[in-house]
Design a protein around this motif. Structure first.
Motif: not given
Length: 119
Positions: A61-85
């Motif tokens: 709940n503390s990060v909803k609306g500010r952080f976004t998680i995504s993944r690239d399955n081909a690269k087995n990579t996950v990302y976390l975009q953190m805004n309004s830190l």
């Protein structure tokens, strides 16, 4: 053996942004989910965000609306975009990979990357 290599942490001012990356390699067979957890000094490790193999996401709940998680399955990579830190986002951020070979689940962790948000 699974290797998780994290990058993207650092020092940022409040209101700023950072993007974390975590690349998985090694014994990858059936990924259920990839996610990010964090641990601040004196506190327990907590879930930040997780993304399933179907693309479904779940956030603290503390990060909803500010952080976004995504993944690239081909690269087995996950990302976390953190805004309004915020200063309270300061912690060591850990990447997690969950795999399953029924009936057993396997969990792997990265070494952690420090995120420091100054006020």
């Amino acid at each position: 053996q699974v290797q998780l290599v994290e990058s993207g942490g650092g020092l940022v001012q409040a209101g700023g942004s950072l993007r974390l990356s975590c690349a998985a390699s090694g014994s990858i067979f059936s990924i259920n989910a990839m996610g990010w957890y964090r641990q601040a000094p004196g506190k327990q490790r907590e879930l930040v965000a997780v993304i399933g193999s179907d693309g479904s996401t779940n956030y603290a709940n503390s990060v909803k609306g500010r952080f976004t998680i995504s993944r690239d399955n081909a690269k087995n990579t996950v990302y976390l975009q953190m805004n309004s830190l915020k200063p309270e986002d300061t912690a060591v951020y850990y990447c997690n990979l969950e795999q399953q070979k029924p009936p057993t689940k396997y969990s792997s962790w990265g070494q952690g990357t420090q995120v420091t948000v100054s006020s």
